[in-house]
Design an enzyme around this catalytic site. Structure first.
Site, PDB file in Angstrom:
ATOM      1  N   ASN A 133       0.790  -1.230   0.000  1.00 24.40           N
ATOM      2  CA  ASN A 133       0.000   0.000   0.000  1.00 24.40           C
ATOM      3  C   ASN A 133       0.823   1.281   0.000  1.00 24.40           C
ATOM      4  O   ASN A 133       0.354   2.323  -0.451  1.00 24.40           O
ATOM      5  CB  ASN A 133      -1.004   0.003   1.157  1.00 24.40           C
ATOM      6  CG  ASN A 133      -0.357  -0.141   2.509  1.00 24.40           C
ATOM      7  OD1 ASN A 133       0.719  -0.730   2.646  1.00 24.40           O
ATOM      8  ND2 ASN A 133      -0.990   0.391   3.531  1.00 24.40           N
ATOM      9  N   GLU A 228       4.704  -4.045  12.346  1.00 24.79           N
ATOM     10  CA  GLU A 228       3.635  -3.054  12.203  1.00 24.79           C
ATOM     11  C   GLU A 228       2.528  -3.737  11.429  1.00 24.79           C
ATOM     12  O   GLU A 228       2.675  -4.033  10.252  1.00 24.79           O
ATOM     13  CB  GLU A 228       4.160  -1.807  11.481  1.00 24.79           C
ATOM     14  CG  GLU A 228       3.225  -0.606  11.610  1.00 24.79           C
ATOM     15  CD  GLU A 228       2.096  -0.647  10.603  1.00 24.79           C
ATOM     16  OE1 GLU A 228       0.980  -1.058  11.007  1.00 24.79           O
ATOM     17  OE2 GLU A 228       2.303  -0.285   9.448  1.00 24.79           O
ATOM     18  N   CYS A 262      -3.182   1.383   6.873  1.00 27.11           N
ATOM     19  CA  CYS A 262      -3.257   0.744   8.191  1.00 27.11           C
ATOM     20  C   CYS A 262      -4.017   1.586   9.215  1.00 27.11           C
ATOM     21  O   CYS A 262      -4.606   1.050  10.142  1.00 27.11           O
ATOM     22  CB  CYS A 262      -1.849   0.456   8.713  1.00 27.11           C
ATOM     23  SG  CYS A 262      -0.936  -0.736   7.714  1.00 27.11           S
ATOM     24  N   GLU A 357      -9.943  -5.831  10.485  1.00 30.45           N
ATOM     25  CA  GLU A 357      -9.437  -4.778   9.619  1.00 30.45           C
ATOM     26  C   GLU A 357     -10.000  -4.986   8.219  1.00 30.45           C
ATOM     27  O   GLU A 357      -9.661  -5.952   7.538  1.00 30.45           O
ATOM     28  CB  GLU A 357      -7.911  -4.804   9.584  1.00 30.45           C
ATOM     29  CG  GLU A 357      -7.316  -3.714   8.722  1.00 30.45           C
ATOM     30  CD  GLU A 357      -5.788  -3.734   8.725  1.00 30.45           C
ATOM     31  OE1 GLU A 357      -5.189  -2.652   8.654  1.00 30.45           O
ATOM     32  OE2 GLU A 357      -5.210  -4.841   8.803  1.00 30.45           O
TER      33      GLU A 357
END
Length: 455
Positions: A133, A228, A262, A357
């Site tokens: 991304n 992350e 994110c 998510e």
């Protein structure tokens, strides 16, 4: 074969490494560490500045590559290139500020005449695994910090977006980075695991999904790991918030790059007294102001999902929520991999669109009565990356700062806010460790103590 997610046109053909090629890359990085660790502060700074300059000179090429392989709208792709340049410039400045300290050791009788000092030392060869991304800037955070401290690196970019990383590798070599210091190695999953498990690699820095990241941590063995892993970011809108500003910012935070960020806004928690007013304004603003479709269009910020499988999944989660009683306030349209911005309310906490998510253009809305209740709703998540709080009440801001179980609280802006010198990372299923150049430098070094007997 790399294809454009919007129209499936051909972008590039990229060779994927087999086991032998990955081993060669790891060997090259391991050997190059003897050169990178010997680079002077001046030399590391100069390399970082030249990389920034190289990116700037090829900014349009890099932005169009990001647009083509990631499906990122061109306006956002240009913004990512500017951020990538800034990340390398920040790293060039941070080279001067890699911290050590001096310690008086005569705090105990046995320490009389002793004096201590610490320095941070590079770890060695670092393995970096990056997502699709932000194919430039999330790569830059790992590469720039490694160069700043004198580490070498093997970079395994996302399979959907390897070309941007290869361009960055070319620019880094032209900037004077020693041979073998940066090895960009597109590869299948098996070779990513090979990288993680190799004992010559001293640290793994991974950005991606929890489903991949946590198992990799186990496979990494004794080496350092930083993860992350994303989230389902929430934003609280209090009764005293500036609604016009909050609506405009949250619309962008939810639907820019089709929510494939994110810290994209996924959950809106709105005070009951302004709920209807906010919802009406938010739906109207998204419908009128958020451009959707072709990422090459200057007016579009919500483009395609990166794969048809992702578009299918997002669409399925939306329909599953509606069958379970959720109400669709906006959305319901799909063309190819483009899913139109979707706003849902009456969503149960256990629904996938709320609990997991989404990584798509979906936002859920819920009302709250007390600020304590709002904080509990934010914390009712397996993730903890960033959260936003819109209020004029400074006491509520500090209450949120104290109580929210996240890596960052953003007051009076969307949780999608990030500047590249700030510490960035999360808790719970959002991972551990911090990025932001200064903080990545700390992750990629070890402090070492020298004790001097001066008597």
């Amino acid at each position: 074969m790399v294809r454009n997610p919007y129209d499936e046109t051909h972008v590039a053909v990229v060779r994927r490494a087999d086991r032998e090629l990955m081993d060669s890359a790891i060997s090259a990085a391991h050997k190059a560490f003897e050169k990178t660790r010997a680079l002077t502060t001046y030399e590391r700074e100069a390399i970082l500045e030249k990389i920034a300059a190289g990116l700037r000179s090829r900014a349009d090429e890099v932005a169009r590559t990001i647009m083509a392989e990631a499906g990122k709208p061109i306006t956002l792709a240009r913004g990512e290139v500017e951020r990538g340049i800034n990340t390398f410039e920040i790293a060039a400045r941070e080279v001067h500020r890699i911290e050590g300290e001096t310690l008086p050791l005569d705090v105990a009788a046995g320490g009389k005449g002793r004096f201590g000092m610490t320095r941070r030392f590079p770890l060695g060869a670092v393995g970096a695994i990056t997502p699709f991304n932000f194919p430039l800037n999330l790569v830059a955070h790992k590469v720039a910090a490694a160069i700043a401290v004198g580490n070498s690196m093997v970079l395994r970019p996302a399979s959907q977006t390897p070309v941007t990383s290869l361009l960055l590798g070319e620019i880094a070599m032209e900037a004077g980075l020693p041979d073998g210091a940066l090895n960009v190695v597109p590869s299948p999953v098996e070779q990513a695991e090979q990288l993680v498990m190799d004992d010559r690699i001293r640290m793994i820095s991974f950005t991606g999904s929890p489903a991949v990241g946590w198992p990799l941590k186990i496979k990494a063995g004794k080496k350092k790991v930083a993860l992350e892993l994303g989230g389902n970011a929430a934003a609280i809108v209090a009764a005293d918030a500036d609604l016009e500003f909050a609506i405009a910012r949250l619309a962008v935070g939810a639907f820019a790059y089709a929510g494939q960020v994110c810290i994209s806004v996924q959950r809106l928690i709105i005070h009951r007294s302004i709920y209807e007013e906010f919802i009406e304004g938010f739906v109207r603003h998204v419908d009128r102001e958020i451009g959707v479709g072709d990422p090459a269009d200057e007016n579009v910020i919500c483009g395609p999902l990166v794969t048809s499988a992702d578009a299918d999944r997002v669409e399925q989660w939306i329909e599953e929520a509606i069958r379970g009683g959720a109400r669709r306030l906006l959305g319901g349209r799909r063309e190819g991999n483009v899913v139109w911005p979707t706003i849902l309310d009456n969503v149960k906490p256990v629904m996938k669109v709320n609990a997991l998510e989404v990584f798509g253009p979906v936002v859920t809305c819920a009302a709250y009565d007390t600020f304590d209740e709002a904080l509990e709703m934010v914390n009712d998540s397996r993730y903890g990356l960033q959260a936003g709080v819109f209020t004029r009440d400074v006491h509520k801001i500090f209450q949120a700062f104290d109580r929210l179980d996240v890596g960052g609280v953003i007051a009076n802006d969307y949780p999608t806010f990030r500047v590249d010198n700030m510490p960035y990372g999360g808790v719970k299923d959002s991972g551990f460790g911090r990025e932001g150049v200064k903080y990545t430098i700390q992750e990629m070094t070890e402090p070492k103590l020298l004790v001097l007997n001066l008597e």
